[in-house]
Scaffold this motif. Structure first.
Motif, PDB file in Angstrom:
ATOM      1  N   TYR A   1       0.852  -1.181   0.000  1.00  0.00           N
ATOM      2  CA  TYR A   1       0.000   0.000   0.000  1.00  0.00           C
ATOM      3  C   TYR A   1       0.889   1.233   0.000  1.00  0.00           C
ATOM      4  CZ  TYR A   1       0.976  -1.233   4.868  1.00  0.00           C
ATOM      5  OH  TYR A   1       1.594  -1.632   6.028  1.00  0.00           O
TER       6      TYR A   1
ATOM      7  N   ASP B   1      -1.777   1.450  -6.694  1.00  0.00           N
ATOM      8  CA  ASP B   1      -2.048   1.883  -8.070  1.00  0.00           C
ATOM      9  C   ASP B   1      -2.941   3.120  -8.137  1.00  0.00           C
ATOM     10  OD1 ASP B   1      -4.357   0.695  -7.208  1.00  0.00           O
ATOM     11  OD2 ASP B   1      -4.549  -0.698  -8.898  1.00  0.00           O
ATOM     12  N   ASP B   2      -3.192   3.753  -6.997  1.00  0.00           N
ATOM     13  CA  ASP B   2      -3.947   5.013  -7.019  1.00  0.00           C
ATOM     14  C   ASP B   2      -3.129   6.092  -7.722  1.00  0.00           C
ATOM     15  OD1 ASP B   2      -6.204   4.130  -5.783  1.00  0.00           O
ATOM     16  OD2 ASP B   2      -5.981   5.339  -3.971  1.00  0.00           O
TER      17      ASP B   2
ATOM     18  N   CYS C   1      -3.660   4.315   1.017  1.00  0.00           N
ATOM     19  CA  CYS C   1      -4.353   4.125  -0.254  1.00  0.00           C
ATOM     20  C   CYS C   1      -3.696   2.992  -1.037  1.00  0.00           C
ATOM     21  CB  CYS C   1      -4.357   5.418  -1.072  1.00  0.00           C
ATOM     22  SG  CYS C   1      -2.706   6.023  -1.506  1.00  0.00           S
TER      23      CYS C   1
ATOM     24  N   HIS D   1      -7.312  10.402  -8.429  1.00  0.00           N
ATOM     25  CA  HIS D   1      -8.319   9.722  -7.609  1.00  0.00           C
ATOM     26  C   HIS D   1      -8.589  10.465  -6.297  1.00  0.00           C
ATOM     27  CE1 HIS D   1      -6.641   6.024  -9.839  1.00  0.00           C
ATOM     28  NE2 HIS D   1      -7.820   6.303 -10.363  1.00  0.00           N
ATOM     29  N   TRP D   2      -7.788  11.489  -6.013  1.00  0.00           N
ATOM     30  CA  TRP D   2      -7.880  12.150  -4.724  1.00  0.00           C
ATOM     31  C   TRP D   2      -8.042  13.668  -4.874  1.00  0.00           C
ATOM     32  CZ3 TRP D   2      -8.639   9.578  -0.340  1.00  0.00           C
ATOM     33  CH2 TRP D   2      -8.351   8.209  -0.325  1.00  0.00           C
TER      34      TRP D   2
END
Length: 378
Positions: A175, A218-219, A215, A223-224
């Protein structure tokens, strides 16, 4: 133009400037080279805590003034589990919240005021002939008795070591952290474990804070958006979180890295050039300062007494300490993340991690050991 000095220090971060100050105060000449401008270096936002060992080290070397903070914070960090704040007694701990850019600014001021040789915007540094070191940059050539590589994980120092000399040991976690720098006080302040994942809000001064959100690897930053960041922090802390302008946002994969040995010929690696710990442990500055003090004492012994024993033992001395704190960093990173999101580690590891956390609150022995590591005195 060719000149000679006892130590060339590569990098004007915490390790490089602390080393420069200690050597300067002990009559040992050195040159500190930094590829960036002074403005850039003094604005880099990274760690924000000097632990008890670091505080005591600065005081022991007569460098108390570098701990001054013109943006103090009275916010006390808490610990949140599923939205409930829990007390954690850390015992005798004189750690201080001190944004890294403030510490670097203070170290720079003290070094220059004392007549230190600090050269910013020294780009294109190359290291040659590490048995009799030669450092080149621009049209300058500096020969030295020793080189201190304090230029981080991606610097030129470690890259100058011949292939096959160093062994790299590493662990990659499954992560990452979304890390933000927000122009708002940390409210609430501390770390939060939640089934949605880990979260953190840490002071970086009276009007700034670092926020963290566990997170997926692969974020992407897309995405944020800011709205999601603040919403997710509130959800994981289980209470309102004061929002503000986000000045910086980045994704940080979590990892442990150690390079061994920590020196080759007359090049010595300090701090992130030699090892990385996950930010969960907050021990990057601790390890950098430990390396710095060991190396400084070794150079002082060599120059004053012609005794190379401490230099010869540098890598072994540092690595014994490094592995102790790598073990702590791995443990706390696993526990804090495994105890939250069950989709990451599974329900068995989630329950084991929560049992370990419970022990921190019920066992004086466990709490005392945890406090020693947080204070950096183990």
């Amino acid at each position: 133009m060719t000149e000679h000095t006892t130590v060339v220090v590569i990098g004007a971060g915490v390790a490089g400037l602390t080393l420069g100050n200690i050597l300067l105060r002990n009559g040992i000449d050195c040159v500190v080279l930094e590829k960036h401008s002074r403005v850039h270096v003094e604005q880099r936002q990274r760690a924000g805590t000097v632990d008890s060992r670091g505080v005591r080290m600065f005081r022991a070397w007569g460098l108390d003034e570098v701990l001054a903070n013109d943006t103090p914070t009275d916010v006390e960090a808490g610990f949140f589990l599923d939205g409930e704040e829990l007390p954690l007694e850390l015992g005798d701990d004189d750690s201080v919240f001190l944004p890294q850019q403030v510490l670097v600014r203070n170290l720079t001021d003290v070094f220059l005021r004392g007549g230190g040789d600090l050269r910013f915007e020294a780009g294109g540094v190359t290291l040659e002939n590490l048995d009799r070191p030669v450092v080149r940059y621009a049209d300058q050539v500096v020969t030295a008795d020793f080189i201190a590589g304090c230029d981080g994980d991606r610097g030129v120092s470690r890259a100058a070591v011949p292939a096959g000399v160093l062994t790299r040991y590493s662990r990659e976690y499954g992560y990452a952290w979304l890390s933000i720098l927000a122009e708002v006080p940390a409210n609430p302040s501390g770390m939060a474990i939640h089934s949605r994942g880990l979260a953190g809000m840490i002071p970086r001064g009276a009007h700034a804070s670092r926020g963290y959100l566990q997170c997926a690897l692969d974020d992407g930053l897309e995405h944020w958006p800011d709205e999601r960041v603040w919403s997710e922090l509130a959800a994981r802390f289980g209470r309102p979180v004061t929002p503000g302008r986000i000045a910086d946002k980045r994704l940080v994969p979590l990892r442990n890295v150690v390079h061994s040995p920590m020196h080759h010929a007359r090049l010595y690696l300090l701090g992130d050039a030699a090892h990385i710990v996950p930010p969960m442990s907050a021990k990057g500055i601790h390890l950098a300062l430990f390396d710095t003090e060991v190396f400084a004492r070794a150079v002082i012994r060599q120059v004053r007494e012609n005794d190379a024993s401490l230099l010869d033992a540098y890598s072994e001395t540092c690595l014994s300490h490094v592995w102790n704190y790598q073990a702590f960093a791995s443990w706390i990173t696993d526990v804090m993340h495994d105890a939250g999101d069950p989709s990451h580690a599974g329900e068995f590891r989630r329950r084991v991690a929560r049992a370990e956390l419970a022990r921190q609150f019920t066992s004086p022995a466990a709490s005392r050991l945890f406090g020693e590591f947080m204070a950096g005195v183990n």
